[in-house]
Design a protein around this motif. Structure first.
Motif, mmCIF file in Angstrom:
data_model
loop_
_atom_site.group_PDB
_atom_site.id
_atom_site.type_symbol
_atom_site.label_atom_id
_atom_site.label_comp_id
_atom_site.label_asym_id
_atom_site.label_seq_id
_atom_site.Cartn_x
_atom_site.Cartn_y
_atom_site.Cartn_z
ATOM 1 N N SER A 33 -39.929 9.514 -17.876
ATOM 2 C CA SER A 33 -40.696 8.304 -18.191
ATOM 3 C C SER A 33 -41.731 7.980 -17.127
ATOM 4 N N LEU A 34 -41.458 8.369 -15.887
ATOM 5 C CA LEU A 34 -42.283 8.001 -14.740
ATOM 6 C C LEU A 34 -42.536 9.232 -13.878
ATOM 7 N N PRO A 35 -43.491 9.160 -12.960
ATOM 8 C CA PRO A 35 -43.792 10.334 -12.125
ATOM 9 C C PRO A 35 -42.631 10.779 -11.240
ATOM 10 N N LYS A 36 -41.721 9.857 -10.891
ATOM 11 C CA LYS A 36 -40.588 10.201 -10.045
ATOM 12 C C LYS A 36 -39.308 9.676 -10.675
ATOM 13 N N ASP A 63 -35.418 8.700 -6.077
ATOM 14 C CA ASP A 63 -36.598 7.913 -5.722
ATOM 15 C C ASP A 63 -36.445 6.494 -6.285
ATOM 16 N N PRO A 64 -36.899 5.470 -5.561
ATOM 17 C CA PRO A 64 -36.737 4.093 -6.039
ATOM 18 C C PRO A 64 -37.691 3.683 -7.150
ATOM 19 N N LEU A 65 -38.683 4.522 -7.476
ATOM 20 C CA LEU A 65 -39.716 4.111 -8.438
ATOM 21 C C LEU A 65 -39.152 3.586 -9.759
ATOM 22 N N ASN A 89 -27.274 9.420 -6.164
ATOM 23 C CA ASN A 89 -28.626 9.198 -6.686
ATOM 24 C C ASN A 89 -28.879 7.713 -6.937
ATOM 25 N N ASP A 90 -27.911 7.076 -7.584
ATOM 26 C CA ASP A 90 -28.042 5.661 -7.925
ATOM 27 C C ASP A 90 -28.056 4.802 -6.663
ATOM 28 N N ALA A 91 -27.161 5.104 -5.742
ATOM 29 C CA ALA A 91 -27.065 4.319 -4.515
ATOM 30 C C ALA A 91 -28.306 4.477 -3.647
ATOM 31 N N GLN A 92 -28.787 5.693 -3.503
ATOM 32 C CA GLN A 92 -29.973 5.930 -2.681
ATOM 33 C C GLN A 92 -31.200 5.254 -3.281
#
Length: 230
Positions: A151-154, A158-160, A184-187
């Motif tokens: 859906s998004l570039p990252k 990544d927090p995007l 992944n979710d936590a970071q």
């Protein structure tokens, strides 16, 4: 680092919830689609424990990990496009057929919504896989927003994606909690400035969730709802 027991999180206005390993046990779907792809390539089948360790950072990463069992890095890239196309075809054909909901997912989402929280599903799964799975499991209607890995570039970690949800909801990150099964979710949540809760039953790349930096571990989404207040 050991994750603390879940705290009472106050001032929360929205929750961002992961899909694979958090709401739906999708590893059996991965097992079938990956091994059908591997059969197309003349490769031996993999067991579910091996495949589960590879889940979490998107389909492209999953394919490269699966191919790396048999091929060196340069050979992985040589086979990547064919493997990806085969996997997509097989996954779409069986999406959700072998998956099951984790306990108290519907109850947890309903409880979060009843508290007035807005809900978003953010997954690294491609949208072509994520939306049909949410619809098949009856989960789609709970969510105001759904973002997939394309859906998004990252994508996570990544927090995007999380920051995009915060912007769409018009909320500050500290008013949002992310709930997921992996680092992944936590970071992503930590980088975005969101709170984060982890569930202990998911995939997390074969590593202990207790070593992930989070605000707590909750046994189910319903328990997560119990420790969140607006």
């Amino acid at each position: 680092m050991n994750a603390p027991e879940p705290l009472a999180l106050s001032g929360i206005r929205a929750a961002i919830i992961d899909l694979d390993g958090t709401m739906v046990h999708t590893a059996p779907d991965f097992l079938v689609a990956i091994n059908r792809m591997r059969s197309d390539l003349g490769l031996h089948a993999l067991d579910i424990e091996t495949i589960t360790r590879f889940v979490g950072k998107g389909t492209e990463n999953l394919m490269r990990k699966v191919l790396s069992v048999d091929y060196a890095a340069d050979e992985v890239e040589a086979h990547f496009e064919r493997a990806l196309a085969s996997y997509h075809a097989h996954y779409i054909a069986i999406n959700g057929q072998y998956s099951t909901l984790y306990p108290e997912v519907h109850e947890g989402l309903a409880a979060l919504r009843d508290k007035g929280l807005r809900l978003a599903c953010v997954t690294n799964k491609p949208m072509a896989f994520a939306v049909p799975l949410l619809e098949k499991t009856g989960l789609h209607g709970y969510f105001d927003l759904v973002y997939g890995g394309d859906s998004l570039p990252k994508k996570k970690p990544d927090p995007l994606p999380l920051l995009t949800v915060c912007e769409e909801f018009g909320l500050a990150p500290e008013q949002v909690v992310a709930i997921g099964d992996s680092s992944n979710d936590a970071q992503a949540a930590r980088a975005a400035g969101c709170k984060v809760l982890n569930v202990p039953y998911g995939y997390n790349h074969g590593e202990s969730i207790h070593n992930v930096d989070s605000d707590g571990i909750v046994p189910t989404l319903l328990e997560a709802a119990h420790c969140i207040s607006v």
